[in-house]
Design an enzyme around this catalytic site. Structure first.
Site, short mmCIF file in Angstrom:
data_model
loop_
_atom_site.label_atom_id
_atom_site.label_comp_id
_atom_site.label_asym_id
_atom_site.label_seq_id
_atom_site.Cartn_x
_atom_site.Cartn_y
_atom_site.Cartn_z
N ARG A 1 34.33 4.07 -25.21
CA ARG A 1 35.40 3.59 -24.33
C ARG A 1 35.33 2.06 -24.18
NH1 ARG A 1 37.74 8.01 -21.85
NH2 ARG A 1 36.38 9.70 -21.20
N ASP B 1 49.87 11.99 -28.38
CA ASP B 1 49.71 12.62 -29.69
C ASP B 1 50.82 13.66 -29.84
OD1 ASP B 1 48.74 13.62 -32.02
OD2 ASP B 1 46.89 14.44 -31.23
N PHE C 1 42.66 9.94 -35.43
CA PHE C 1 41.96 9.94 -34.15
C PHE C 1 41.36 8.55 -33.92
CE2 PHE C 1 38.88 10.96 -30.91
CZ PHE C 1 39.62 11.82 -30.11
N GLU D 1 49.80 5.90 -19.42
CA GLU D 1 49.07 6.81 -20.31
C GLU D 1 48.38 6.02 -21.41
OE1 GLU D 1 49.11 11.26 -20.84
OE2 GLU D 1 47.89 9.49 -21.19
N ASP D 2 47.24 6.55 -21.86
CA ASP D 2 46.51 5.87 -22.93
C ASP D 2 47.16 6.13 -24.29
OD1 ASP D 2 45.88 8.55 -22.88
OD2 ASP D 2 43.71 8.28 -22.91
P1 5GP Z 1 48.79 15.12 -26.47
O1 5GP Z 1 48.96 16.09 -25.36
O2 5GP Z 1 49.87 14.08 -26.51
O3 5GP Z 1 48.67 15.79 -27.81
O4 5GP Z 1 47.40 14.41 -26.27
C1 5GP Z 1 47.23 13.46 -25.29
C2 5GP Z 1 45.81 13.34 -24.85
O5 5GP Z 1 44.89 13.74 -25.87
C3 5GP Z 1 45.53 11.89 -24.54
O6 5GP Z 1 45.77 11.58 -23.19
C4 5GP Z 1 44.06 11.75 -24.91
O7 5GP Z 1 43.27 12.13 -23.82
C5 5GP Z 1 43.88 12.77 -26.03
N1 5GP Z 1 44.04 12.13 -27.35
C6 5GP Z 1 45.06 12.29 -28.20
N2 5GP Z 1 44.88 11.56 -29.33
C7 5GP Z 1 43.70 10.92 -29.17
C8 5GP Z 1 42.96 10.00 -29.97
O8 5GP Z 1 43.34 9.61 -31.08
N3 5GP Z 1 41.80 9.54 -29.46
C9 5GP Z 1 41.31 9.94 -28.25
N4 5GP Z 1 40.12 9.44 -27.86
N5 5GP Z 1 41.99 10.79 -27.47
C10 5GP Z 1 43.17 11.27 -27.90
#
Ligand code: 5GP
Length: 503
Positions: free
Chosen positions: A488, A426, A475, A422-423
């Site tokens: 990206r 959040d 973010f 996973e990248d």
């Molecule tokens: P979560 O479900 O954990 O809240 O969010 C995960 C997904 O939201 C990540 O896989 C990514 O696609 C997007 N995301 C969350 N935080 C960021 C951020 O700081 N930057 C970017 N570009 N995408 C994010």
């Protein structure tokens, strides 16, 4: 839990004195704690330790991995009672999954005293030499186990411990995992060693054990020379001037001091990097466990792991933001250099953990594409790769946790060791959804490697096996992460600052 015992065994089988002559027990009357699984080697250890006159405590560790493990403890308890040894039982929890053997060993060690005696025989010694050779070990690994009170049976053969148990009327526990060909040691025992003996036209077990002994002696001599040549291994100049073989030993001794043997020894690549720092060709480098070695005024220092990355001051790195991005992109949160070093570390950890069963890596598009590309090149195993694409509903910078699968996997997960790449995490809602979705497809194990985790934002418990960096909540873009498909291709991870565009 501990039990006293009735009178000790008085009559020993005739063979016992000749076996004891080849054992390395401490002197009679000395206390000795023995790890006793209930197999033939450890039961023989228990019997011989008592026959040697030691004051023996038998500890049985129940890993809870097999049904009937409580009955195994009873086999040990009964033997301890019979021989007049104390008995203790320890329980550990080991979750099924990859690299089970190594994790069970680590859990066992955590509840056993450091000086516990084990029932390893000469056959185990030969297997250890070959396993370590195949893993790429150096001199120390090839020297295998040192004889002494911790390994009193190293001069005995396995058929002798079996025969002793039979002579004593003991019925050892048979561990079915000793036949499982997924464990390297079992294939070495049942396939490689017999083949080596056949090719050499003699029993190679004593040959390998003897070679291990010679190598241990040579390693000791090299250690003495290294201590004389580099008395203080943090002295960069002395390290850089020493012959390479001695400098390497000095670095290992420094990074795994005698009083911290539980520390993972550094890889040869890490030792080579530390020597580059000593020679002034690098400023700093990461080593195992997330620690960092730095050079300052001719001295090396180790910094303990910190997976928190503090934002770097903008003016120092402004040049690393390309001009076309500068109106929306702030300072790097994780620099390209830190990313490169951490990915190498993660790759090394994954390589070690999955050595017995290479994983199927599942990348989550598009954000994880660059991380995935770098990570698989840092993994030294034949891995498989697949991708899925998900889109989360929500605002541009906030997920709602409702996830749509845009592209599903091509691979069948049944029976596979799956590692999700996973990248960024959040709220954790996307991962939570994915985990349930993938788990339903019957993988043998399911773990997660997340490059970035935002601190304090998670709304669900996360069980992350590997984490690249914990970052402050903001973010971010770059290294695969986007805003509206842009940024990206930035080499570092940056704070996204649309306000920078404002006058
Ligand atoms: P979560 O479900 O954990 O809240 O969010 C995960 C997904 O939201 C990540 O896989 C990514 O696609 C997007 N995301 C969350 N935080 C960021 C951020 O700081 N930057 C970017 N570009 N995408 C994010």
């Amino acid at each position: 839990m501990s039990e006293g015992a009735p009178a000790a065994e008085r009559r020993w089988p005739e063979v016992v004195p000749s076996l004891l002559e080849r054992c390395s027990f401490p002197p009679p009357g000395h206390p000795l704690t023995c790890a006793v699984s209930g197999g033939p080697d450890s039961l023989a250890l228990l019997a011989l330790a008592v026959a040697a006159g030691c004051r023996v405590t038998a500890i049985h560790v129940d890993h809870g991995l097999r049904p009937g493990s409580a009955a195994e403890a009873e086999v040990v308890a009964a033997a301890a009672r019979r021989f007049g040894a104390r008995f203790e039982r320890r329980q550990v929890a080991v979750a099924p999954g990859p690299n089970l053997e190594a994790r069970a060993r680590a859990a066992r060690r955590s509840v056993l005293p450091a000086d516990v005696a084990t029932g390893h025989t000469m056959d185990d010694q030969a297997e250890t030499v070959l396993c370590n050779l195949l893993r790429g070990a150096g001199l120390d690994g090839l020297g295998a186990m040192a004889p002494g009170p911790r390994h009193p049976l190293l001069e005995l053969r396995r058929h002798e411990t079996e025969a002793l148990c039979a002579a004593l009327g003991l019925e050892p526990v048979r561990d079915p995992s000793n036949l499982d060909p997924r464990h390297l040691r079992n294939r070495v025992r049942h396939e490689l060693l017999p083949l080596c003996s056949e090719l050499a036209r003699r029993d190679v077990v004593p040959v390998l054990a003897r070679q291990a002994g010679l190598l241990r002696e040579e390693a000791q001599v090299l250690d003495q020379l290294a201590r004389a040549e580099v008395p203080d291994p943090s002295d960069a100049r002395a390290l850089a001037a020493a012959p390479l073989a001695l400098a390497r030993r000095a670095v290992r001794r420094w990074l795994v001091p005698d009083q911290a043997p539980e520390r993972h020894p550094p890889s040869s690549a890490a030792v080579a990097r530390v020597l580059e720092v000593a020679a002034g060709r690098r400023v700093a480098t990461e080593i195992e466990g997330g620690r960092q070695v730095r050079r300052s005024r001719g001295h090396l220092a180790v910094a303990e792991p910190s997976d928190k990355v503090r934002p770097v001051r903008t003016e120092r790195v402004a040049s690393s933001v390309p001009s076309w991005a500068q109106h929306e992109v702030g300072e790097p949160v994780v620099t390209a250099e830190a990313l490169a070093e951490r990915v190498i570390e993660l790759g090394a950890a994954i390589t070690a953990d999955y050595a017995q069963a290479p994983p199927l890596l599942v990348g989550v598009l598009k954000g994880a594409m660059i991380f995935m590309g770098d990570l698989i090149r840092a993994i030294d195993l034949p891995v498989d790769v697949d991708f899925m694409a998900v889109s989360s509903y929500g605002s541009a910078t906030r997920t709602s946790g409702v996830v749509r699968i845009v592209k599903d996997l091509d691979a069948d997960l049944a029976g596979r060791h799956v590692l999700v790449v996973e990248d960024i995490i959040d709220s954790g809602l996307t991962l939570n959804y994915l985990r349930r979705y993938l788990q339903a497809r019957g993988p043998e194990s399911l773990e997660v490697c997340a490059l970035l985790v935002k601190e304090g934002e998670q709304r669900v418990p996360l069980d992350l096996r590997y984490v690249g960096f914990r970052i402050p909540s903001a973010f971010v873009v770059g290294y695969g992460l986007d805003v509206d498909e842009r940024y990206r291709n930035l080499a570092s991870v940056h704070r996204y600052r649309p306000s920078l565009a404002e006058p």
